[in-house]
Design a protein around this motif. Structure first.
Motif, mmCIF file in Angstrom:
data_model
loop_
_atom_site.group_PDB
_atom_site.id
_atom_site.type_symbol
_atom_site.label_atom_id
_atom_site.label_comp_id
_atom_site.label_asym_id
_atom_site.label_seq_id
_atom_site.Cartn_x
_atom_site.Cartn_y
_atom_site.Cartn_z
ATOM 1 N N ASP A 115 0.860 -1.166 0.000
ATOM 2 C CA ASP A 115 0.000 0.000 0.000
ATOM 3 C C ASP A 115 0.905 1.227 0.000
ATOM 4 O O ASP A 115 1.837 1.311 0.804
ATOM 5 C CB ASP A 115 -0.900 0.012 1.238
ATOM 6 N N GLN A 116 0.616 2.210 -0.875
ATOM 7 C CA GLN A 116 1.546 3.325 -1.034
ATOM 8 C C GLN A 116 0.805 4.657 -0.967
ATOM 9 O O GLN A 116 -0.340 4.767 -1.392
ATOM 10 C CB GLN A 116 2.269 3.234 -2.379
ATOM 11 N N ILE A 117 1.536 5.653 -0.430
ATOM 12 C CA ILE A 117 1.045 7.015 -0.448
ATOM 13 C C ILE A 117 2.217 7.925 -0.773
ATOM 14 O O ILE A 117 3.331 7.737 -0.283
ATOM 15 C CB ILE A 117 0.389 7.399 0.895
ATOM 16 N N ALA A 118 2.008 8.926 -1.638
ATOM 17 C CA ALA A 118 3.057 9.859 -2.035
ATOM 18 C C ALA A 118 2.464 11.251 -2.104
ATOM 19 O O ALA A 118 1.277 11.424 -2.392
ATOM 20 C CB ALA A 118 3.652 9.459 -3.387
ATOM 21 N N ALA A 119 3.332 12.252 -1.802
ATOM 22 C CA ALA A 119 2.887 13.640 -1.841
ATOM 23 C C ALA A 119 4.090 14.542 -2.044
ATOM 24 O O ALA A 119 5.238 14.134 -1.850
ATOM 25 C CB ALA A 119 2.143 13.996 -0.561
ATOM 26 N N ASN A 120 3.829 15.773 -2.450
ATOM 27 C CA ASN A 120 4.927 16.740 -2.582
ATOM 28 C C ASN A 120 5.514 17.099 -1.224
ATOM 29 O O ASN A 120 6.703 17.373 -1.093
ATOM 30 C CB ASN A 120 4.439 18.011 -3.271
ATOM 31 N N ARG A 121 4.626 17.067 -0.178
ATOM 32 C CA ARG A 121 5.109 17.483 1.126
ATOM 33 C C ARG A 121 4.285 16.799 2.197
ATOM 34 O O ARG A 121 3.107 16.518 2.011
ATOM 35 C CB ARG A 121 4.980 19.010 1.247
ATOM 36 N N ALA A 122 4.904 16.537 3.340
ATOM 37 C CA ALA A 122 4.213 15.982 4.493
ATOM 38 C C ALA A 122 4.639 16.764 5.716
ATOM 39 O O ALA A 122 5.823 17.092 5.885
ATOM 40 C CB ALA A 122 4.528 14.502 4.674
ATOM 41 N N VAL A 123 3.654 17.066 6.599
ATOM 42 C CA VAL A 123 3.919 17.819 7.825
ATOM 43 C C VAL A 123 3.393 17.024 9.004
ATOM 44 O O VAL A 123 2.239 16.588 8.991
ATOM 45 C CB VAL A 123 3.247 19.203 7.785
ATOM 46 N N TYR A 124 4.283 16.823 10.028
ATOM 47 C CA TYR A 124 3.849 16.101 11.212
ATOM 48 C C TYR A 124 3.919 17.025 12.405
ATOM 49 O O TYR A 124 4.995 17.536 12.759
ATOM 50 C CB TYR A 124 4.716 14.866 11.452
ATOM 51 N N ASP A 125 2.748 17.257 13.072
ATOM 52 C CA ASP A 125 2.641 18.097 14.257
ATOM 53 C C ASP A 125 2.547 17.163 15.444
ATOM 54 O O ASP A 125 1.483 16.618 15.742
ATOM 55 C CB ASP A 125 1.411 18.994 14.147
ATOM 56 N N GLN A 126 3.723 16.975 16.133
ATOM 57 C CA GLN A 126 3.758 16.029 17.255
ATOM 58 C C GLN A 126 2.876 16.486 18.401
ATOM 59 O O GLN A 126 2.213 15.683 19.051
ATOM 60 C CB GLN A 126 5.207 15.860 17.748
ATOM 61 N N GLN A 127 2.829 17.792 18.646
ATOM 62 C CA GLN A 127 2.067 18.313 19.775
ATOM 63 C C GLN A 127 0.569 18.020 19.613
ATOM 64 O O GLN A 127 -0.098 17.659 20.576
ATOM 65 C CB GLN A 127 2.305 19.821 19.907
ATOM 66 N N ASN A 128 0.032 18.187 18.415
ATOM 67 C CA ASN A 128 -1.396 17.951 18.174
ATOM 68 C C ASN A 128 -1.675 16.592 17.558
ATOM 69 O O ASN A 128 -2.828 16.278 17.262
ATOM 70 C CB ASN A 128 -1.947 19.040 17.256
ATOM 71 N N SER A 129 -0.620 15.784 17.390
ATOM 72 C CA SER A 129 -0.750 14.424 16.833
ATOM 73 C C SER A 129 -1.453 14.446 15.484
ATOM 74 O O SER A 129 -2.362 13.662 15.215
ATOM 75 C CB SER A 129 -1.498 13.515 17.816
ATOM 76 N N ILE A 130 -1.061 15.359 14.622
ATOM 77 C CA ILE A 130 -1.673 15.469 13.298
ATOM 78 C C ILE A 130 -0.591 15.373 12.244
ATOM 79 O O ILE A 130 0.438 16.018 12.337
ATOM 80 C CB ILE A 130 -2.423 16.804 13.155
ATOM 81 N N ILE A 131 -0.857 14.538 11.231
ATOM 82 C CA ILE A 131 0.037 14.443 10.083
ATOM 83 C C ILE A 131 -0.742 14.834 8.842
ATOM 84 O O ILE A 131 -1.882 14.426 8.650
ATOM 85 C CB ILE A 131 0.645 13.038 9.944
ATOM 86 N N THR A 132 -0.109 15.621 8.017
ATOM 87 C CA THR A 132 -0.788 16.150 6.834
ATOM 88 C C THR A 132 0.079 15.919 5.610
ATOM 89 O O THR A 132 1.279 16.192 5.616
ATOM 90 C CB THR A 132 -1.046 17.657 6.987
ATOM 91 N N PHE A 133 -0.564 15.373 4.546
ATOM 92 C CA PHE A 133 0.081 15.238 3.251
ATOM 93 C C PHE A 133 -0.443 16.344 2.359
ATOM 94 O O PHE A 133 -1.651 16.576 2.276
ATOM 95 C CB PHE A 133 -0.219 13.873 2.630
ATOM 96 N N LEU A 134 0.468 17.005 1.617
ATOM 97 C CA LEU A 134 0.096 18.163 0.811
ATOM 98 C C LEU A 134 0.681 18.054 -0.584
ATOM 99 O O LEU A 134 1.818 17.605 -0.750
ATOM 100 C CB LEU A 134 0.584 19.450 1.469
ATOM 101 N N GLY A 135 -0.117 18.478 -1.590
ATOM 102 C CA GLY A 135 0.378 18.579 -2.953
ATOM 103 C C GLY A 135 0.461 17.266 -3.685
ATOM 104 O O GLY A 135 1.318 16.450 -3.380
ATOM 105 N N ASP A 136 -0.404 17.087 -4.648
ATOM 106 C CA ASP A 136 -0.390 15.899 -5.512
ATOM 107 C C ASP A 136 -0.314 14.618 -4.688
ATOM 108 O O ASP A 136 0.543 13.758 -4.909
ATOM 109 C CB ASP A 136 0.772 15.984 -6.492
ATOM 110 N N VAL A 137 -1.227 14.473 -3.736
ATOM 111 C CA VAL A 137 -1.263 13.288 -2.874
ATOM 112 C C VAL A 137 -1.833 12.124 -3.682
ATOM 113 O O VAL A 137 -2.915 12.223 -4.264
ATOM 114 C CB VAL A 137 -2.117 13.542 -1.622
ATOM 115 N N LYS A 138 -1.077 11.031 -3.682
ATOM 116 C CA LYS A 138 -1.508 9.846 -4.421
ATOM 117 C C LYS A 138 -1.467 8.639 -3.488
ATOM 118 O O LYS A 138 -0.474 8.417 -2.803
ATOM 119 C CB LYS A 138 -0.612 9.580 -5.629
ATOM 120 N N ILE A 139 -2.544 7.877 -3.497
ATOM 121 C CA ILE A 139 -2.611 6.636 -2.708
ATOM 122 C C ILE A 139 -2.913 5.501 -3.665
ATOM 123 O O ILE A 139 -3.776 5.609 -4.528
ATOM 124 C CB ILE A 139 -3.707 6.723 -1.627
ATOM 125 N N GLU A 140 -2.177 4.415 -3.492
ATOM 126 C CA GLU A 140 -2.437 3.214 -4.285
ATOM 127 C C GLU A 140 -2.280 2.012 -3.367
ATOM 128 O O GLU A 140 -1.240 1.822 -2.745
ATOM 129 C CB GLU A 140 -1.474 3.113 -5.467
#
Length: 770
Positions: A115-140
């Motif tokens: 299972d794969q996921i790709a993006a131009n950028r990923a941001v992980y906010d440890q304090q709020n336990s949130i991860i965000t994928f940004l820009g041309d996000v592709k999941i296969e």
């Protein structure tokens, strides 16, 4: 996606394809993988110092470290489990990470497809336990699910993954799009936020040699919002929903689908402004209602459908259209045939109305007619093709209304009412063949336009069957069976069976004791028939008419008692009501008390106040007054001839051919005779006979060409060339003009110049032997 607004409607198609909706459910389940990939990775990240921060505006911009060409591998045992790559890993002072050109692969325990996921950028906010994928996000995923979006955020605490960006997805034969999505991992819910569109293409077969199902066609569902609840196995669409497959369409304010344990679709609920249309040629139809439910079998074929509240349905693009409305509930059962679910049966509850239009191809035909069937409940059954109606049942205060398309002066509308109707249809085209009303039925036939001498006709009986013309769909005939009654204006009839023929506007009475009556008379026969258009009636077999009084014949019958009934019998009869002519043929006989007229045929002219008897006439309708030994008496007169005419205007009886009149012991035979009656009684005033006249009395016989017998003085005038009187006791006398005094027994010879004028007279006297 804008919310779909649609006129309130629930649709029941004549053929439904809801098994394909099951594939839509599969799309929703697969879309859960959008969040699952992220969840799997970020839970593993707890084993490493690597943390990412969400794209919160409060994140630090102070960089504390940069790693170029970042790569991390996680194994389980000796097998690669997770592979994370990024062209750059940037660490900030608040501890959050940003990765550029990131890709994540999660490998299964068996197999090499991750299972794969790709993006131009990923941001992980440890304090709020949130991860965000940004820009041309592709999941296969390993099972071929592909998802594209511009952003995706996952909250480790709430286990919710979401995006507000446009999202597209596909897996094998399923693809779709939406704007915004939310996955609740804990509650196992997937929500599409906006502009949902899902398309299910024909199934992709693994065997290249295999042929796809003939029923498989792309289906597309569009809605403002969507929700899948895995715990309850329920799929919901909101804000206006449409489902389309070629020319078939289903829609409503919202749609709810329920899956069984095998994750197969078992029920679909459409709520609010529900609508379903089947556009296949020859089966095109639609039904509207507020709500609608669909039930499917184990093979995901439609078994049953319910339309609830404010329902209506109609056929589309057919020559003879059908519409249904008014029912509180419509229940439809389907039959599986090959790869299709075909309409088998439809049942309604609540006051239901079915309109069956005249064929469009016959719109200009004077006999084309529309039909409306109404009842408290109905049941319709289709033929095995699912295309054409086979039969229908209407129960509870049922009414059939048939109205002509062209409303001219000769057109009629027909109405039938009964507790129940059973209807049969021709093989194709939803064309009515027979509608049978039972349980005490009534039929009325009303002129469309007010026309002189055209009245409402009414039929009642235990059972009434309306038979329709196939081409025009107007009623051909109405058959009333069991204690049948007919009425038109003051004319009524009864029989065991009565049939109305619309084409020639006739009524036939058969069985039981057929009887018709009006304000003048009553007639019975084995068979009775009335031509309403020409106002003529016919009777056959044991015809018997009773005029309520001699007055009702307007004096057309030669009977004396004006207040007493007049009876007439014959083998058959013909009655012209407008002209007042009644013809009785075959052993005809008319009588009042002891007076009668018998003939092969009797014709009564009520309007002209006369009666004609033809063929072997016999009559006893008048009396002769005679004085016998000083006492006045009344002697009935019997007459026979080939024909007789009675005329009430001048109170005469005219006999012709083979005339034979008997008055006591007196007898007159001749070729022609006229009997004159007194105005105030049926007593004879005088009798005049001509052509080969013979008068026979006891011991006396007179012959001549002309004779007149006057009853008041019992004088007989006999003329001839010569006239002759023979007396067995007094001899005979001849002359041109002889007068016989019956009372005195004398004969006087006269000529045109008077009794004393000379003329050629010959007398022969007999001398009595001493």
């Amino acid at each position: 996606m804008q919310e779909v607004t649609r006129k309130r409607a629930v649709a029941i198609g004549l053929r439904a394809r809801f098994p394909l909706i099951a594939r839509i459910v599969a799309v929703s389940i697969l879309t859960l993988g959008i969040g699952f990939i992220a969840i799997s990775y970020y839970r593993l990240r707890n084993n490493t110092p690597f943390r990412l921060k969400s794209e919160s505006p409060e994140l630090s911009k102070e960089i504390t470290g940069i790693i170029e060409g970042y790569e991390q591998r996680v194994t389980k045992g000796e097998r690669l489990y997770l592979l994370l790559k990024a062209s750059r890993d940037i660490t900030f002072s608040d501890g959050h990470h940003e990765l550029e050109n990131v890709s994540l692969a999660v490998y299964p325990p068996v197999g090499e497809k991750p299972d794969q996921i790709a993006a131009n950028r990923a941001v992980y906010d440890q304090q709020n336990s949130i991860i965000t994928f940004l820009g041309d996000v592709k999941i296969e995923t390993k099972d071929a699910l592909k998802v594209n979006t511009e952003s995706l955020a996952y909250n480790q605490t709430s286990e919710v993954a979401q995006t507000d960006a446009a999202i597209t997805f596909s897996r094998e034969n399923i693809f779709g799009r939406a704007t915004g999505a939310l996955v609740e991992a804990k509650n196992k819910k997937l929500e599409f936020k906006k502009d949902v569109e899902i398309t299910v293409a024909p199934e992709v077969l693994k065997d290249p040699q295999a042929r796809p199902s003939s029923r498989s066609r792309p289906v597309t569902i569009r809605a403002a919002r969507g929700l899948f609840e895995q715990e309850s196995m329920k799929l919901s669409f909101y804000g206006g929903v449409t489902a389309e497959q070629e020319r078939d369409l289903m829609s409503g304010d919202s749609l709810y689908a329920t899956l069984n344990a095998q994750k197969r679709l078992q029920k679909v609920e459409v709520r609010g402004n529900s609508y379903l249309r089947s556009g296949e040629e020859g089966r095109a139809a639609e039904v509207h209602a507020v709500d609608m439910d669909f039930f499917l079998d184990q093979d995901q074929r439609l078994e049953r459908a319910l339309a609830l509240r404010d329902t209506s349905a109609r056929s589309l693009d057919s020559d003879a259209e059908m519409q249904l409305s008014g029912a509180n509930l419509i229940e439809v059962h389907f039959q599986g045939q090959a790869d299709r679910s075909l309409l088998q049966e439809m049942r309604t509850e609540g006051r239901s109305v079915i309109n069956l239009s005249a064929p469009k191809s016959k719109a200009n035909d004077a006999r084309a007619a529309n039909k409306r069937l109404t009842a408290d409940a109905m049941k319709l059954t289709w033929r095995v093709t699912g295309r054409d109606l086979e039969k229908a049942e209407a129960v509870g205060n049922a009414e059939l209304f048939v109205e002509p398309v062209i409303k001219n002066a000769t057109a009629d509308r027909k109405t039938m009412t009964a507790p129940r109707f059973d209807c049969d249809f021709y093989e194709a085209g939803n064309l009515a063949r027979t509608f049978t009303a039972t349980g005490g039925a009534k039929a009325t036939i009303d002129p469309v336009q007010p026309v002189k001498d055209r009245f409402t006709r009414t039929l009642t009986s235990q059972k009434i069957a309306a038979v329709f013309v196939k081409e025009t769909q107007d009623i051909d005939r109405i058959n009333a069976q069991g204690e049948a009654k007919f009425n038109e204006n003051d004319r009524s009839g009864v029989a065991e069976n009565i049939s109305y023929q619309a084409a020639d506007d006739t009524v036939q009475l058969r069985g039981g004791e057929p009887t018709v009556w009006d304000s003048r008379a009553r007639t019975k026969a084995i068979e009775l028939e009335s031509d309403l258009r020409n106002d003529v009636s016919y009777s056959r077999g044991k015809t018997a008419t009773t005029y309520y009084s001699q007055e009702q014949t307007s004096g057309a019958t030669p009977f004396s008692k004006v207040k007493s009934p007049v009876y007439i019998v014959s083998d058959r009869g013909e009655f012209h009501h407008d002209t007042g002519v009644a013809i009785y043929a075959g052993n005809a006989r008319a009588w009042q008390d002891d007076n009668f007229v018998r003939a092969d045929k009797l014709t009564i002219y009520v309007n002209d106040k006369k009666m004609v008897a033809d063929g072997r006439v016999q009559s006893a309708v008048y009396n002769a007054r005679r004085k016998v030994e000083g006492t006045n008496g009344v002697v009935p007169v019997f007459a026979a001839a080939d024909s007789m005419t009675y005329n009430d205007a001048n109170r005469t009886l005219h006999y012709e051919n083979s005339v034979d009149i008997r008055q006591g012991t007196d007898r007159i035979t001749s070729g022609v005779a006229d009997v004159y009656l007194y105005q105030e009684s049926s007593d004879v005033e005088k009798t005049v006979a001509q052509r080969t006249v013979v008068l026979t009395q006891p011991n006396r016989k007179g012959t001549g060409d002309w004779i007149q017998y006057t009853t008041a003085d019992e004088i007989v005038v006999l003329k001839g060339n010569p006239a002759r009187v023979e007396d067995t006791e007094q001899g005979s006398i001849e002359g041109g003009n002889l007068t016989l005094n019956v009372r005195e027994g004398t004969v006087t010879a006269n000529d045109a110049k008077g009794a004393q004028s000379p003329g050629r007279v010959r007398s022969t006297h007999k001398v009595r032997k001493q």
